[in-house]
Scaffold this active site. Structure first.
Site, short mmCIF file in Angstrom:
data_model
loop_
_atom_site.label_atom_id
_atom_site.label_comp_id
_atom_site.label_asym_id
_atom_site.label_seq_id
_atom_site.Cartn_x
_atom_site.Cartn_y
_atom_site.Cartn_z
N SER A 64 0.85 -1.19 0.00
CA SER A 64 0.00 0.00 0.00
C SER A 64 0.88 1.24 0.00
O SER A 64 1.75 1.38 0.86
CB SER A 64 -0.90 0.01 1.24
OG SER A 64 -1.80 -1.07 1.23
N GLY A 82 -0.41 4.41 0.12
CA GLY A 82 -1.25 5.52 0.53
C GLY A 82 -2.02 6.12 -0.64
O GLY A 82 -2.60 5.41 -1.46
N ALA A 83 -1.96 7.44 -0.75
CA ALA A 83 -2.69 8.14 -1.81
C ALA A 83 -2.16 7.82 -3.20
O ALA A 83 -2.83 8.08 -4.20
CB ALA A 83 -2.64 9.64 -1.57
N GLY A 132 -1.54 4.76 -4.41
CA GLY A 132 -2.08 3.53 -4.96
C GLY A 132 -1.48 2.30 -4.30
O GLY A 132 -1.00 2.35 -3.16
N GLY A 175 -6.04 -0.02 5.07
CA GLY A 175 -5.13 -1.08 4.64
C GLY A 175 -5.68 -2.46 4.93
O GLY A 175 -5.50 -3.39 4.14
N ASP A 176 -6.36 -2.60 6.05
CA ASP A 176 -6.97 -3.88 6.41
C ASP A 176 -8.11 -4.21 5.45
O ASP A 176 -8.29 -5.36 5.05
CB ASP A 176 -7.48 -3.85 7.85
CG ASP A 176 -6.41 -3.41 8.83
OD1 ASP A 176 -5.24 -3.79 8.65
OD2 ASP A 176 -6.74 -2.66 9.77
#
Length: 315
Positions: free
Chosen positions: A220, A222-223, A225, A251-252
């Site tokens: 992951s 974040g913003a 992708g 994220g989960d």
């Protein structure tokens, strides 16, 4: 069916406050209580997607009993491991300007007998499981090698393992070749010991985790992708999000989306991205249902934009 393992679950209390002033009496304008822990959140997201899930977790005291009740109310089967200590209680203070202050308790210390019972409970829940998702930090009493032992036992039972942890626990588990690991950008940088400034940096770091033993890496960013790096190829996925309400548990939710879509290939990555994007549009740690997903807003490509700078680089 997806089994989740949360070695250090929590009872999460969130208070909404106008502002946080140190040394002053702060009056909350709202509050909520949720079962917490990364594996617990994965189970909540899987259940919200309409799939069966079993949550394996050590529970003790009144907080542990309340966690079990809250999960049961959400249609999640619980395989509890009774422990002498009380399940930890965490506190989050949510200000009206979006700032979130979290106070996470260390949690109880597990005895050698409780440690073994936790492993045995995972083994007993393994038959028939499509995936076992092992998530979060380890409580006191569990050595960094504990996840490695769990992965080895699960593989011996024929189960597939998804691992979401960090630090020494992640690095030691890699030698047992988990089927997929899911670091965020900070955890990915920590695992390889260097900063990440571009998408290409993240790809190289994920490839190193594969060289250390991970069969696939779902990262992951974040913003920016998400990345999926496997022996079959590398894909980059992103989604359009107009407004972010909360990134707690996003994220989960992404990991749950990946697993319910089969846990392999670009289609599963698209599902992960869709679930993560839906989660950040929802308040608190609310997990998205199928009605919250916007697949049309998701793009997945094998043409990875390696030179693209990360909007949130990891120093």
């Amino acid at each position: 069916m997806i089994v989740t393992v949360t070695p250090n679950p929590s009872l999460d209390r969130t208070y909404e406050v106008p502002a946080l002033d140190r040394g002053e009496v702060v009056r909350a304008t709202g509050e909520r209580v949720d079962p917490g822990g990364k594996g617990v959140n994965v189970s909540r997201a899987v259940a919200a997607a309409g799939r069966r899930t079993v949550a394996v977790l050590p529970l003790g005291g009144a907080p542990g009993a309340l966690v079990a009740d809250l999960l049961d109310a959400q249609g999640i089967e619980v395989a509890p491991v009774p422990i002498a200590g009380a399940t930890r209680s965490n506190i989050a203070l949510a200000e009206t300007d979006g700032v979130l202050t979290k106070i996470n308790a260390p949690g109880p210390e597990l005895s050698p007998a409780e440690r073994e019972l936790l492993l045995e409970t995972v083994r007993s829940q393994s038959p028939g499981a499509d995936w076992i998702a092992c998530c979060g930090s380890l409580p006191r009493g569990l050595a960094p090698s504990w996840y490695a032992e769990l992965v080895a036992r699960a593989h011996a039972a024929g189960a597939r393992i998804a691992l979401d942890t960090s630090g020494p626990a992640l690095l030691q588990a890699l030698r047992e070749r988990p089927d997929v690991v899911k670091p965020n950008a900070e955890e990915l940088a920590g695992a390889v010991g260097r900063p990440l400034a571009t998408v290409g940096d993240a790809v190289k770091a994920a490839e190193e985790l594969r060289e250390l033993g991970a069969r696939a890496v779902l990262a992951s960013l974040g913003a920016d992708g998400q990345l999926l790096v496997t022996g079959e190829g590398t894909w980059f996925g992103a989604a359009r999000v107009d407004a972010v309400r909360s990134n707690v548990g996003a994220g989960d939710s992404s990991l749950a989306g990946f697993l319910v879509a089969g846990g392999a290939g670009p289609g599963a990555l698209a599902s992960a991205v869709a679930h993560g994007a839906a989660a950040v549009r929802l308040p608190g740690s609310v997990m998205p249902t199928p009605d919250d997903l916007e697949p049309s807003a998701v793009t997945v490509t094998a043409e990875v934009p390696a030179d693209r700078p990360l909007r949130e680089p990891v120093p």
